[in-house]
Design a protein around this motif. Structure first.
Motif, mmCIF file in Angstrom:
data_model
loop_
_atom_site.group_PDB
_atom_site.id
_atom_site.type_symbol
_atom_site.label_atom_id
_atom_site.label_comp_id
_atom_site.label_asym_id
_atom_site.label_seq_id
_atom_site.Cartn_x
_atom_site.Cartn_y
_atom_site.Cartn_z
ATOM 1 N N LEU A 124 0.858 -1.179 0.000
ATOM 2 C CA LEU A 124 0.000 0.000 0.000
ATOM 3 C C LEU A 124 0.894 1.229 0.000
ATOM 4 C CD1 LEU A 124 -2.770 1.422 0.234
ATOM 5 C CD2 LEU A 124 -2.562 1.201 2.725
ATOM 6 N N ALA A 125 0.730 2.083 -1.007
ATOM 7 C CA ALA A 125 1.489 3.333 -1.099
ATOM 8 C C ALA A 125 0.485 4.476 -1.103
ATOM 9 C CB ALA A 125 2.340 3.353 -2.367
ATOM 10 N N ALA A 126 0.310 5.121 0.031
ATOM 11 C CA ALA A 126 -0.703 6.162 0.182
ATOM 12 C C ALA A 126 -0.056 7.543 0.109
ATOM 13 C CB ALA A 126 -1.451 5.988 1.503
ATOM 14 N N TYR A 127 -0.503 8.344 -0.843
ATOM 15 C CA TYR A 127 -0.017 9.724 -0.999
ATOM 16 C C TYR A 127 1.506 9.770 -1.118
ATOM 17 C CZ TYR A 127 -4.730 10.521 0.835
ATOM 18 O OH TYR A 127 -6.080 10.494 1.047
ATOM 19 N N LEU A 128 2.085 8.805 -1.801
ATOM 20 C CA LEU A 128 3.536 8.682 -1.870
ATOM 21 C C LEU A 128 4.107 9.019 -3.237
ATOM 22 C CD1 LEU A 128 6.292 7.643 -0.671
ATOM 23 C CD2 LEU A 128 5.669 5.419 -1.672
ATOM 24 N N LEU A 129 3.630 8.347 -4.282
ATOM 25 C CA LEU A 129 4.322 8.391 -5.575
ATOM 26 C C LEU A 129 4.378 9.793 -6.161
ATOM 27 C CD1 LEU A 129 2.844 5.036 -6.525
ATOM 28 C CD2 LEU A 129 5.266 5.500 -6.811
ATOM 29 N N ARG A 130 3.369 10.612 -5.880
ATOM 30 C CA ARG A 130 3.369 12.008 -6.317
ATOM 31 C C ARG A 130 4.538 12.784 -5.716
ATOM 32 N NH1 ARG A 130 1.116 15.441 -2.948
ATOM 33 N NH2 ARG A 130 -0.015 13.710 -1.995
ATOM 34 N N ASN A 131 5.036 12.329 -4.582
ATOM 35 C CA ASN A 131 6.091 13.050 -3.868
ATOM 36 C C ASN A 131 7.494 12.529 -4.156
ATOM 37 O OD1 ASN A 131 4.595 15.008 -2.345
ATOM 38 N ND2 ASN A 131 3.789 13.331 -1.107
ATOM 39 N N LEU A 132 7.626 11.613 -5.105
ATOM 40 C CA LEU A 132 8.933 11.042 -5.412
ATOM 41 C C LEU A 132 9.508 11.658 -6.678
ATOM 42 C CD1 LEU A 132 8.263 7.249 -4.728
ATOM 43 C CD2 LEU A 132 9.198 8.974 -3.166
ATOM 44 N N ALA A 133 10.842 11.765 -6.715
ATOM 45 C CA ALA A 133 11.509 12.329 -7.885
ATOM 46 C C ALA A 133 11.337 11.440 -9.103
ATOM 47 C CB ALA A 133 12.994 12.546 -7.582
ATOM 48 N N ASP A 134 11.295 10.112 -8.903
ATOM 49 C CA ASP A 134 11.202 9.174 -10.017
ATOM 50 C C ASP A 134 10.144 8.119 -9.703
ATOM 51 O OD1 ASP A 134 11.534 7.451 -12.139
ATOM 52 O OD2 ASP A 134 13.730 7.436 -12.043
ATOM 53 N N PRO A 135 8.864 8.437 -9.927
ATOM 54 C CA PRO A 135 7.815 7.463 -9.616
ATOM 55 C C PRO A 135 7.903 6.201 -10.452
ATOM 56 C CG PRO A 135 6.896 9.374 -10.748
ATOM 57 C CD PRO A 135 8.297 9.714 -10.398
ATOM 58 N N ASP A 136 8.438 6.298 -11.663
ATOM 59 C CA ASP A 136 8.570 5.103 -12.493
ATOM 60 C C ASP A 136 9.549 4.116 -11.875
ATOM 61 O OD1 ASP A 136 6.809 5.931 -14.595
ATOM 62 O OD2 ASP A 136 8.359 7.320 -15.245
ATOM 63 N N ALA A 137 10.666 4.619 -11.363
ATOM 64 C CA ALA A 137 11.639 3.740 -10.711
ATOM 65 C C ALA A 137 11.031 3.115 -9.458
ATOM 66 C CB ALA A 137 12.900 4.522 -10.357
ATOM 67 N N ALA A 138 10.235 3.881 -8.726
ATOM 68 C CA ALA A 138 9.596 3.341 -7.521
ATOM 69 C C ALA A 138 8.597 2.249 -7.875
ATOM 70 C CB ALA A 138 8.905 4.461 -6.748
ATOM 71 N N LEU A 139 7.823 2.458 -8.927
ATOM 72 C CA LEU A 139 6.864 1.433 -9.346
ATOM 73 C C LEU A 139 7.584 0.148 -9.747
ATOM 74 C CD1 LEU A 139 4.324 3.570 -11.392
ATOM 75 C CD2 LEU A 139 3.831 2.313 -9.288
ATOM 76 N N SER A 140 8.686 0.279 -10.471
ATOM 77 C CA SER A 140 9.459 -0.907 -10.850
ATOM 78 C C SER A 140 10.024 -1.607 -9.624
ATOM 79 C CB SER A 140 10.589 -0.514 -11.802
ATOM 80 O OG SER A 140 10.069 -0.024 -13.023
ATOM 81 N N ALA A 141 10.475 -0.822 -8.649
ATOM 82 C CA ALA A 141 11.000 -1.412 -7.412
ATOM 83 C C ALA A 141 9.901 -2.136 -6.647
ATOM 84 C CB ALA A 141 11.632 -0.325 -6.544
ATOM 85 N N PHE A 142 8.716 -1.547 -6.600
ATOM 86 C CA PHE A 142 7.593 -2.211 -5.932
ATOM 87 C C PHE A 142 7.250 -3.527 -6.624
ATOM 88 C CE2 PHE A 142 5.799 2.088 -4.312
ATOM 89 C CZ PHE A 142 6.634 2.020 -3.204
ATOM 90 N N ARG A 143 7.233 -3.507 -7.955
ATOM 91 C CA ARG A 143 6.957 -4.748 -8.694
ATOM 92 C C ARG A 143 7.944 -5.834 -8.308
ATOM 93 N NH1 ARG A 143 9.051 -3.749 -13.991
ATOM 94 N NH2 ARG A 143 10.909 -4.533 -12.929
ATOM 95 N N ASP A 144 9.219 -5.475 -8.182
ATOM 96 C CA ASP A 144 10.248 -6.459 -7.849
ATOM 97 C C ASP A 144 10.151 -6.924 -6.400
ATOM 98 O OD1 ASP A 144 11.179 -6.226 -10.425
ATOM 99 O OD2 ASP A 144 12.838 -4.869 -9.911
ATOM 100 N N LEU A 145 9.577 -6.091 -5.521
ATOM 101 C CA LEU A 145 9.424 -6.471 -4.117
ATOM 102 C C LEU A 145 8.231 -7.397 -3.887
ATOM 103 C CD1 LEU A 145 10.131 -3.073 -2.327
ATOM 104 C CD2 LEU A 145 11.439 -5.181 -2.006
ATOM 105 N N LEU A 146 7.313 -7.438 -4.841
ATOM 106 C CA LEU A 146 6.115 -8.258 -4.693
ATOM 107 C C LEU A 146 6.376 -9.691 -5.143
ATOM 108 C CD1 LEU A 146 3.439 -5.753 -6.035
ATOM 109 C CD2 LEU A 146 3.447 -6.756 -3.735
ATOM 110 N N ARG A 147 5.738 -10.623 -4.483
ATOM 111 C CA ARG A 147 5.747 -11.997 -4.987
ATOM 112 C C ARG A 147 4.955 -12.021 -6.289
ATOM 113 N NH1 ARG A 147 0.794 -13.801 -4.842
ATOM 114 N NH2 ARG A 147 -0.661 -13.187 -3.187
ATOM 115 N N PRO A 148 5.153 -13.011 -7.160
ATOM 116 C CA PRO A 148 4.337 -13.106 -8.370
ATOM 117 C C PRO A 148 2.848 -13.134 -8.021
ATOM 118 C CG PRO A 148 6.199 -14.603 -8.516
ATOM 119 C CD PRO A 148 6.202 -14.042 -7.111
ATOM 120 N N GLY A 149 2.096 -12.252 -8.640
ATOM 121 C CA GLY A 149 0.673 -12.149 -8.348
ATOM 122 C C GLY A 149 0.337 -11.249 -7.178
ATOM 123 N N GLY A 150 1.353 -10.721 -6.487
ATOM 124 C CA GLY A 150 1.107 -9.803 -5.380
ATOM 125 C C GLY A 150 0.512 -8.493 -5.877
ATOM 126 N N THR A 151 -0.089 -7.747 -4.968
ATOM 127 C CA THR A 151 -0.888 -6.572 -5.338
ATOM 128 C C THR A 151 -0.266 -5.280 -4.830
ATOM 129 O OG1 THR A 151 -2.941 -7.845 -5.336
ATOM 130 C CG2 THR A 151 -3.142 -5.462 -5.081
#
Length: 241
Positions: A124-151
């Protein structure tokens, strides 16, 4: 701190939150629907059962409002709650939490350096990505932190797709949020950043595309009820299987 057309330089955002930390809970508590909207987004993660056996990341936990929302829907899950503003984390840690909740001071970009590793079943990322310098990099990092099929659920302001939402946002910020925040903290920097950063952030359609580009599947968005309709959204996507 200097505010430009996009708000604060993103490296300065944690410092601004530290300034406002002591008044943060009072201010958001006066917002009708703030906590219920967070709980709705947590419910939209569609976590099974009571979260038994699940490991969840609360990215950008602030003073713990989003952590409490996760606990409502997954009281038996392990929750790692992370924020880059030590003042906000101090406020969170003063509250009562079960042993299954752990708070970590870290920027999202350096989670691994602070012992926060995957896999997670949900983020859960609440009111976060708007405040990051590189939201695309953060989204990719979140994808890698999730198990396959994680949300991943991003609970975020987005008003660019609605003229009515933008005008309501202007009115609420200059009529309530900025003056009330300034009265409580004698500093309006954080609240003017909030106003400006929301106006310049992605529309809902654009942010869904950003999530798909980061590799998430089954991407969708839903707004929340009340005055925040078409202003606050739940963006949901799954890590590829």
């Amino acid at each position: 701190m200097r505010i430009d057309d996009r708000g604060l330089p993103r490296d300065d955002v944690p410092t601004a939150f530290n300034v406002g930390a002591h008044a943060y809970d009072r201010l958001v508590g006066a917002n009708p629907g703030y906590h219920s909207a967070l709980e709705l987004s947590a419910h939209r993660m569609q976590l099974p059962g009571r979260g038994r056996g699940l490991r969840l990341l609360d990215a950008g936990c602030g003073t713990g409002a989003s952590t409490a929302a996760l606990l409502k829907v997954a009281p038996e899950a392990e929750i790692v709650a992370v924020d880059a503003a030590n003042g906000m984390l101090d406020a969170a840690r003063k509250k009562r939490w079960p042993p299954s909740v752990r708070f970590v001071l870290s920027r999202v970009e350096t989670l691994g350096e602070h012992g926060v590793d995957g896999p997670f079943d949900g983020i859960l990322a609440a009111y976060l990505l708007r405040n990051l310098a590189d939201p695309d990099a953060a989204l990719s990092a979140f994808r890698d932190l999730l198990r396959p099929g994680g949300t991943l659920v991003a609970h975020e302001y987005s008003v660019r797709d609605s003229l009515v939402a933008r005008w309501i946002w202007h009115a609420v910020c200059w009529g309530i949020i900025i003056p009330a925040g300034g009265l409580q903290t004698r500093d309006t920097v954080l609240y003017r950043h909030l106003w400006r950063s929301v106006l310049t952030f992605d529309g809902a359609a654009r942010f869904q595309l950003r999530m798909r580009d980061a590799g998430f599947t089954s991407v969708r968005s839903d707004t929340v009820p009340g005055w925040q309709r078409n202003i606050v959204h739940t963006f949901r996507g799954d890590a590829p299987q």
